[in-house]
Design a protein around this motif. Structure first.
Motif, short mmCIF file in Angstrom:
data_model
loop_
_atom_site.label_atom_id
_atom_site.label_comp_id
_atom_site.label_asym_id
_atom_site.label_seq_id
_atom_site.Cartn_x
_atom_site.Cartn_y
_atom_site.Cartn_z
N ASP A 59 -20.14 5.64 7.58
CA ASP A 59 -20.94 5.37 8.78
C ASP A 59 -22.19 4.56 8.44
OD1 ASP A 59 -19.15 6.87 10.30
OD2 ASP A 59 -20.51 8.60 10.52
N TRP B 190 -24.49 15.26 8.81
CA TRP B 190 -23.43 14.48 9.44
C TRP B 190 -22.81 15.29 10.56
CZ3 TRP B 190 -18.06 15.56 9.55
CH2 TRP B 190 -17.27 14.54 10.08
N PRO C 182 -18.12 12.13 15.18
CA PRO C 182 -18.36 11.39 16.43
C PRO C 182 -18.07 12.18 17.71
CG PRO C 182 -17.34 9.96 14.82
CD PRO C 182 -17.36 11.34 14.22
#
Length: 159
Positions: A26, A85, A88
């Protein structure tokens, strides 16, 4: 589905590796860790980190990886969150804040942590807005400096 958060255990090394590799992707960063290296670092003789894992069913929804630190300026131990993290499909639902809270609660229990420190890339304005909303403030008066492997070898006189 609301994700549950738990302390990572040795058998999570491959899942941690996959999530950390996704984070590196990412961010466009290189990634050199391995599951075996994470297992040694996290659950070896002198553990170098702890981690909180968020799961939604059997899916890994997020993680926070952190290490202890001591600050005489802050008056005690704290934690350094090196990696945060969120997958998504789980962003914008408060999971990042929950992971940070779980990491801090664990560090307060284990190390007596009284502060939390992290870094955010200048090229990540969305991440910066997230941390700003949580009340993080930029450090002033110092610069982060790093010594890479070659520099450490030179420091030890191995060049």
């Amino acid at each position: 589905m609301t994700a549950s958060i738990r302390q990572a255990v040795r058998s999570d090394a491959e899942r941690l590796d996959a999530a950390l590799a996704a984070l590196a992707g990412d961010l466009g960063d290189p990634y050199r860790a391995t599951p075996a290296g994470l297992e040694r670092a996290g659950w070896g003789r002198a553990p170098a980190f702890r981690a909180q894992i968020a799961e939604a069913g059997t899916d890994l929804a997020g993680l926070a990886l952190y290490s202890p630190g001591l600050s005489t300026v802050m008056g005690g131990p704290g934690l350094y969150v090196s990696d945060l993290w969120v997958a998504p499909g789980h962003r914008s639902d408060g999971l990042g804040q929950r992971l940070l809270a779980a990491a801090f609660a664990d560090a307060a229990h284990v190390w007596g942590a009284c502060f939390l420190r992290l870094q955010v890339y200048d090229r990540s304005p969305a991440a910066r807005r997230f941390y700003d909303r949580l009340g993080f403030v930029p450090s002033t008066g110092h610069t982060d400096l790093f010594l890479d492997e070659a520099g450490c070898a030179a420091l030890k006189g191995e060049t």
